[in-house]
Write an enzyme that holds these catalytic residues in place. Structure first.
Site, PDB file in Angstrom:
ATOM      1  N   HIS A 153       0.684  19.703   4.625  1.00 60.01           N
ATOM      2  CA  HIS A 153       0.349  20.901   5.419  1.00 60.01           C
ATOM      3  C   HIS A 153      -0.504  20.551   5.840  1.00 60.01           C
ATOM      4  O   HIS A 153      -1.560  20.450   5.424  1.00 60.01           O
ATOM      5  CB  HIS A 153       0.194  22.482   4.379  1.00 60.01           C
ATOM      6  CG  HIS A 153       0.086  22.698   5.279  1.00 60.01           C
ATOM      7  ND1 HIS A 153       1.031  24.634   5.714  1.00 60.01           N
ATOM      8  CD2 HIS A 153      -0.727  23.330   6.610  1.00 60.01           C
ATOM      9  CE1 HIS A 153       0.020  25.142   6.778  1.00 60.01           C
ATOM     10  NE2 HIS A 153      -0.722  24.337   7.386  1.00 60.01           N
ATOM     11  N   HIS A 164      -3.086  19.685   9.705  1.00 65.09           N
ATOM     12  CA  HIS A 164      -3.043  19.988  11.307  1.00 65.09           C
ATOM     13  C   HIS A 164      -3.857  18.786  11.662  1.00 65.09           C
ATOM     14  O   HIS A 164      -5.057  18.844  11.554  1.00 65.09           O
ATOM     15  CB  HIS A 164      -4.313  21.157  11.493  1.00 65.09           C
ATOM     16  CG  HIS A 164      -3.101  22.405  10.812  1.00 65.09           C
ATOM     17  ND1 HIS A 164      -2.838  23.535  11.739  1.00 65.09           N
ATOM     18  CD2 HIS A 164      -3.612  22.972   9.727  1.00 65.09           C
ATOM     19  CE1 HIS A 164      -1.823  24.585  10.941  1.00 65.09           C
ATOM     20  NE2 HIS A 164      -2.444  23.588   9.883  1.00 65.09           N
ATOM     21  N   LYS A 172       9.023  25.460  11.792  1.00 68.80           N
ATOM     22  CA  LYS A 172       7.544  25.530  11.144  1.00 68.80           C
ATOM     23  C   LYS A 172       7.530  27.427  11.328  1.00 68.80           C
ATOM     24  O   LYS A 172       7.569  27.502  12.509  1.00 68.80           O
ATOM     25  CB  LYS A 172       5.643  25.684  10.934  1.00 68.80           C
ATOM     26  CG  LYS A 172       4.597  26.112  10.683  1.00 68.80           C
ATOM     27  CD  LYS A 172       4.749  26.210   9.700  1.00 68.80           C
ATOM     28  CE  LYS A 172       3.612  27.624   8.953  1.00 68.80           C
ATOM     29  NZ  LYS A 172       2.679  27.039   8.650  1.00 68.80           N
ATOM     30  N   HIS A 186       4.261  30.587   7.619  1.00 71.83           N
ATOM     31  CA  HIS A 186       3.183  31.308   7.440  1.00 71.83           C
ATOM     32  C   HIS A 186       3.247  32.597   6.550  1.00 71.83           C
ATOM     33  O   HIS A 186       3.939  33.458   7.826  1.00 71.83           O
ATOM     34  CB  HIS A 186       2.459  31.148   7.997  1.00 71.83           C
ATOM     35  CG  HIS A 186       0.685  31.735   8.547  1.00 71.83           C
ATOM     36  ND1 HIS A 186      -0.047  30.916   8.307  1.00 71.83           N
ATOM     37  CD2 HIS A 186       0.464  32.804   8.147  1.00 71.83           C
ATOM     38  CE1 HIS A 186      -1.296  31.969   8.284  1.00 71.83           C
ATOM     39  NE2 HIS A 186      -1.380  33.064   7.948  1.00 71.83           N
ATOM     40  N   HIS A 213       0.597  27.228   1.710  1.00 68.61           N
ATOM     41  CA  HIS A 213      -0.876  27.668   1.665  1.00 68.61           C
ATOM     42  C   HIS A 213      -0.828  29.158   0.313  1.00 68.61           C
ATOM     43  O   HIS A 213      -1.656  30.049   1.437  1.00 68.61           O
ATOM     44  CB  HIS A 213      -2.136  27.407   2.305  1.00 68.61           C
ATOM     45  CG  HIS A 213      -1.427  28.159   3.859  1.00 68.61           C
ATOM     46  ND1 HIS A 213      -0.683  29.243   4.245  1.00 68.61           N
ATOM     47  CD2 HIS A 213      -1.450  27.705   5.078  1.00 68.61           C
ATOM     48  CE1 HIS A 213      -0.305  29.272   5.563  1.00 68.61           C
ATOM     49  NE2 HIS A 213      -0.440  28.224   6.373  1.00 68.61           N
ATOM     50  N   ASP A 232      -3.641  22.176   4.587  1.00 67.55           N
ATOM     51  CA  ASP A 232      -4.418  23.525   5.679  1.00 67.55           C
ATOM     52  C   ASP A 232      -5.399  22.657   6.172  1.00 67.55           C
ATOM     53  O   ASP A 232      -6.174  23.474   6.991  1.00 67.55           O
ATOM     54  CB  ASP A 232      -4.387  24.300   4.999  1.00 67.55           C
ATOM     55  CG  ASP A 232      -4.254  25.261   6.222  1.00 67.55           C
ATOM     56  OD1 ASP A 232      -4.223  24.880   7.280  1.00 67.55           O
ATOM     57  OD2 ASP A 232      -4.282  26.675   5.487  1.00 67.55           O
TER      58      ASP A 232
HETATM   59  C1  NCD Z   1      -4.741  26.841  10.966  1.00 69.22           C
HETATM   60  C2  NCD Z   1      -5.499  26.253  12.650  1.00 69.22           C
HETATM   61  O1  NCD Z   1      -6.494  26.384  12.792  1.00 69.22           O
HETATM   62  O2  NCD Z   1      -4.825  25.720  12.508  1.00 69.22           O
HETATM   63  N1  NCD Z   1      -6.133  27.849  10.541  1.00 69.22           N
HETATM   64  C3  NCD Z   1      -6.052  28.511   8.659  1.00 69.22           C
HETATM   65  O3  NCD Z   1      -6.904  29.490   8.557  1.00 69.22           O
HETATM   66  N2  NCD Z   1      -5.786  27.950   8.244  1.00 69.22           N
HETATM   67  C4  NCD Z   1      -3.493  28.104  11.673  1.00 69.22           C
HETATM   68  C5  NCD Z   1      -2.754  28.228   9.983  1.00 69.22           C
HETATM   69  O4  NCD Z   1      -2.835  27.454   8.941  1.00 69.22           O
HETATM   70  O5  NCD Z   1      -2.985  29.393   9.465  1.00 69.22           O
HETATM   71 ZN    ZN Z   2      -1.707  25.795   8.284  1.00 69.34          ZN
END
Ligand code: NCD
Ligand code: ZN
Length: 344
Positions: free
Chosen positions: A12, A14, A98, A135, A173, A246
């Site tokens: 996971h 970003h 997702k 999520h 998460h 995450d």
């Molecule tokens: C994530 C993001 O900033 O893209 N933020 C987070 O707090 N985890 C999005 C997500 O996974 O909820």
């Molecule tokens: Zn995330």
């Protein structure tokens, strides 16, 4: 003390896009061979063609000579055509889809409002054996922010799993004892990722001596007994639990704001921080399964053949790292991490 592990995968992550992506990518590629790439860009990655283009941008931004495989995902919407599921399956590059409840987190406005609307899509995913990444929070403003995951598990996820028991799903998460119990008691199609920050911190970190925006993420940090339940799950050896950082970089100014963004950046020290959490539980022998095996097995992929080595040696995390034209404040900024990756 040294610790050699099969090179882990991040289930996971970003990565963002453009210059920001180029800045954060090397942190992940040093530590991870593959990563499930979240599709919540400003323009969500809703089609196989968009995912293919995003994947090409990621590969083009890789540090020279770095062998890293982005495992792409699609962003599920109520308007996703059902044929897109078979298309995704056949693409060879899409490894999951997702589900963001609309409004739940960063760039989730295009997500799902009424779960019934996506039943045909879920059915197609079950048939084509595509993983649903969830999520798991309700959006309802009436529900206390610390209860949103529990309520989602009870009201949305449990019925959904009952309806589609063979649909492979990852509750992403996880942050609560409720989520751990649900995953343990659900069928073999259900698994979960756990972040380093939810293993290392409880919600006191948000308010330690003042408001701490760099500890704010969604789902938000919970209480100590929840953290304990997560540690127990991660170190139990149960293959349903695996690593997903995450890591979610936001520019410093977007976090240090009257309305700060949710997201914690941890890619700079991710596996090192997991090692700390496992060591504190005298469970370093369980780290390799959690970080390098369980996720691959769940996603139906081979375990990696490379290794990484960590040494138990203190280092100080910089106050900031570059993030395109901005900077990002990393987890543990200015503080000590007790494990170090050899060769960095
Ligand atoms: C994530 C993001 O900033 O893209 N933020 C987070 O707090 N985890 C999005 C997500 O996974 O909820
Ligand atoms: Zn995330």
């Amino acid at each position: 003390m040294q610790l050699t592990l099969i090179k882990p995968d991040d289930w996971h992550l970003h990565l963002r896009d453009g210059d920001a992506m180029a800045s954060v990518l090397p942190h992940s590629t040093k530590r991870f061979k593959r990563a499930i790439i979240m599709p919540n860009l400003k323009h969500p990655v809703t089609t196989v063609n968009m995912a293919r283009a995003y994947r090409t941008r990621i590969l083009a931004a890789l540090p020279a000579g770095m062998d890293f495989e982005p495992l792409m995902t699609l962003y599920l919407t109520e308007d996703t055509p059902v044929q897109e599921i078979a298309h995704a399956r056949g693409s060879g590059i899409i490894h999951g889809i997702k589900l963001y409840p609309a409004g739940v987190t960063t760039h989730s406005q295009a997500g799902v409002r009424r779960i019934e609307q996506i039943y045909p899509l879920l059915e197609a995913m079950q048939k084509h054996d595509l993983v649903l990444e969830v999520h798991g929070e309700v959006v309802d403003a009436q529900v206390d922010v610390f209860d949103r995951e529990r309520v989602f598990v009870e009201k949305v996820l449990a019925p959904l799993h009952e309806r589609y028991p063979a649909l492979k799903l990852v509750l992403e998460h996880i942050t609560t004892q409720t989520a751990v119990r649900f995953v343990c008691s659900a069928g073999p199609a259900v698994a979960a990722t756990i972040t380093p920050h939810h293993l290392l911190y409880n919600r006191n970190a948000l308010f330690a001596g003042g408001l701490r925006p760099h500890y704010y993420c969604l789902p938000v940090l919970k209480r100590e007994r929840d953290r304990q339940a997560l540690i127990e799950a991660a170190t139990s050896g149960d293959p349903k639990f695996f690593l997903g950082t995450d890591s979610a970089p936001h520019p410093k100014g977007a976090k240090e704001s009257a309305c700060g963004c949710a997201g914690i950046f941890s890619a700079h020290a991710a596996i090192e921080l997991y090692a700390e959490a496992f060591e504190a539980r005298h469970a370093l022998d369980k780290l390799e399964a959690f970080a390098s095996r369980n996720g691959a097995v769940f996603y139906g992929l081979q375990t990696n053949s490379e290794t990484i080595t960590l040494v138990q040696e203190d280092w100080q995390v910089p106050a900031e790292y570059p993030l395109g034209d901005n900077t990002v404040v990393p987890l543990r900024a200015g503080q000590i991490v007790h494990w170090q990756l050899i060769g960095t």
